[in-house]
Design an enzyme around this catalytic site. Structure first.
Site, PDB file in Angstrom:
ATOM      1  N   ASN A  48       0.837  -1.192   0.000  1.00 11.42           N
ATOM      2  CA  ASN A  48       0.000   0.000   0.000  1.00 11.42           C
ATOM      3  C   ASN A  48       0.884   1.259   0.000  1.00 11.42           C
ATOM      4  O   ASN A  48       2.082   1.182  -0.249  1.00 11.42           O
ATOM      5  CB  ASN A  48      -0.941  -0.048   1.216  1.00 11.42           C
ATOM      6  CG  ASN A  48      -2.296   0.560   0.931  1.00 11.42           C
ATOM      7  OD1 ASN A  48      -2.387   1.681   0.433  1.00 11.42           O
ATOM      8  ND2 ASN A  48      -3.345  -0.156   1.262  1.00 11.42           N
ATOM      9  N   HIS A 107      24.075   1.764  13.002  1.00  9.57           N
ATOM     10  CA  HIS A 107      25.172   2.687  13.298  1.00  9.57           C
ATOM     11  C   HIS A 107      25.783   2.366  14.655  1.00  9.57           C
ATOM     12  O   HIS A 107      25.123   1.774  15.523  1.00  9.57           O
ATOM     13  CB  HIS A 107      24.659   4.133  13.292  1.00  9.57           C
ATOM     14  CG  HIS A 107      24.125   4.579  11.975  1.00  9.57           C
ATOM     15  ND1 HIS A 107      24.909   5.198  11.032  1.00  9.57           N
ATOM     16  CD2 HIS A 107      22.885   4.476  11.426  1.00  9.57           C
ATOM     17  CE1 HIS A 107      24.180   5.477   9.961  1.00  9.57           C
ATOM     18  NE2 HIS A 107      22.945   5.039  10.176  1.00  9.57           N
ATOM     19  N   THR A 160      12.039  -6.250  16.003  1.00  2.00           N
ATOM     20  CA  THR A 160      13.470  -6.210  16.300  1.00  2.00           C
ATOM     21  C   THR A 160      14.097  -7.592  16.376  1.00  2.00           C
ATOM     22  O   THR A 160      15.326  -7.708  16.376  1.00  2.00           O
ATOM     23  CB  THR A 160      13.730  -5.482  17.628  1.00  2.00           C
ATOM     24  OG1 THR A 160      13.057  -6.191  18.679  1.00  2.00           O
ATOM     25  CG2 THR A 160      13.211  -4.050  17.577  1.00  2.00           C
ATOM     26  N   ARG A 207       6.312  -8.730  19.630  1.00  2.00           N
ATOM     27  CA  ARG A 207       6.428 -10.041  20.267  1.00  2.00           C
ATOM     28  C   ARG A 207       5.351 -10.962  19.721  1.00  2.00           C
ATOM     29  O   ARG A 207       4.267 -10.518  19.349  1.00  2.00           O
ATOM     30  CB  ARG A 207       6.265  -9.921  21.784  1.00  2.00           C
ATOM     31  CG  ARG A 207       7.398  -9.162  22.474  1.00  2.00           C
ATOM     32  CD  ARG A 207       7.208  -9.206  23.994  1.00  2.00           C
ATOM     33  NE  ARG A 207       8.337  -8.601  24.692  1.00  2.00           N
ATOM     34  CZ  ARG A 207       8.431  -7.315  25.003  1.00  2.00           C
ATOM     35  NH1 ARG A 207       7.451  -6.487  24.655  1.00  2.00           N
ATOM     36  NH2 ARG A 207       9.491  -6.847  25.649  1.00  2.00           N
ATOM     37  N   ARG A 257       0.526 -15.204  19.571  1.00  2.00           N
ATOM     38  CA  ARG A 257       0.069 -16.588  19.549  1.00  2.00           C
ATOM     39  C   ARG A 257       0.309 -17.173  18.164  1.00  2.00           C
ATOM     40  O   ARG A 257       0.623 -16.451  17.212  1.00  2.00           O
ATOM     41  CB  ARG A 257      -1.424 -16.694  19.894  1.00  2.00           C
ATOM     42  CG  ARG A 257      -2.338 -15.928  18.941  1.00  2.00           C
ATOM     43  CD  ARG A 257      -3.798 -16.107  19.344  1.00  2.00           C
ATOM     44  NE  ARG A 257      -4.691 -15.309  18.513  1.00  2.00           N
ATOM     45  CZ  ARG A 257      -5.119 -15.660  17.310  1.00  2.00           C
ATOM     46  NH1 ARG A 257      -4.718 -16.816  16.769  1.00  2.00           N
ATOM     47  NH2 ARG A 257      -5.944 -14.894  16.622  1.00  2.00           N
TER      48      ARG A 257
END
Length: 218
Positions: free
Chosen positions: A90, A120, A179, A194, A197
């Site tokens: 999109n 960096h 991350t 995170r 489920r």
């Protein structure tokens, strides 16, 4: 099959995962070409599909069939990104592909999805100056590849950080900052992202008759 391009020296450092100079003239030339092609794409009307596809061919390192990007798009190198068949992005799809970015088949991305590969130094002085192999002071960074599997759906404003692998069949909730790696068939969300489920058969639209409106799940 697209012919493999010879890497310039600083690109070789990127692919090796070591510090490189983003201001290197050869790298800047690659980025300038890509940035100009982004602008060419973004100036086109949506119905100018043939022209858009021709530009994507020039931007990307490889792509499958039925690849649609709403636009505007923002690729950094472009040629470091490979996208599979049946891809949809999109508005405002951004890929800072210093290191390779690989996206699988049948992926759908909401507005403002951003994929980032460069990183960096944490120490402020090192962001300003590190001596290169020749002893010359430079602003250096490094990059980590991003891999996204098949059949993934990203909500709006998802950010994928350097070095992340997202498995097949994943759903990433809107506004997430990814991350760390996400395993196959996961619903993951949050900042940082995170796993909430596993995605199972209970998530099928078969169990949402109020939404089907006469449609049938094959």
């Amino acid at each position: 099959m697209q012919e493999k391009r010879k890497l310039v020296p600083e690109e070789e450092r990127i692919m090796a995962g070591v510090l490189f100079s983003p201001a290197d003239p050869e790298l800047k030339a690659i980025k300038l070409r890509c940035h100009n092609l982004n602008l060419d794409y973004n100036r086109l009307y949506e119905h100018e599909e043939e022209k858009r596809q021709e530009i994507l061919t020039r931007i990307l390192g490889g792509r499958g069939e039925h690849c649609f990007m709403q636009g505007p798009i923002f690729f950094h190198y472009g040629q470091h990104t490979t996208i599979g068949d049946y891809f949809f992005a999109n508005f405002n799809f951004t890929v800072q592909d210093d290191a390779p970015v690989t996206i699988g088949e049948h992926c759908q991305f909401g507005p403002n999805v951003t994929i980032v590969t460069p990183n960096h130094p944490m120490v402020a002085e090192e962001r300003t100056c590190i001596l290169d192999k020749g002893g010359n002071p430079k602003g250096l960074c490094y990059a980590r590849p991003v891999h996204i599997g098949d059949n993934c759906w990203f909500g709006a404003n998802v950010v994928v950080c350097p070095g992340v692998t997202i498995g097949n069949g994943c759903v990433i909730g809107a506004g997430s900052v990814v991350t760390k790696d996400i395993p196959d068939n996961s619903f993951a969300a949050g900042v940082p992202c995170r796993v909430v489920r596993e995605i199972t058969e209970r998530d099928s639209m078969r169990h949402r008759p109020e939404l089907l409106g006469g449609c049938i799940v094959p």
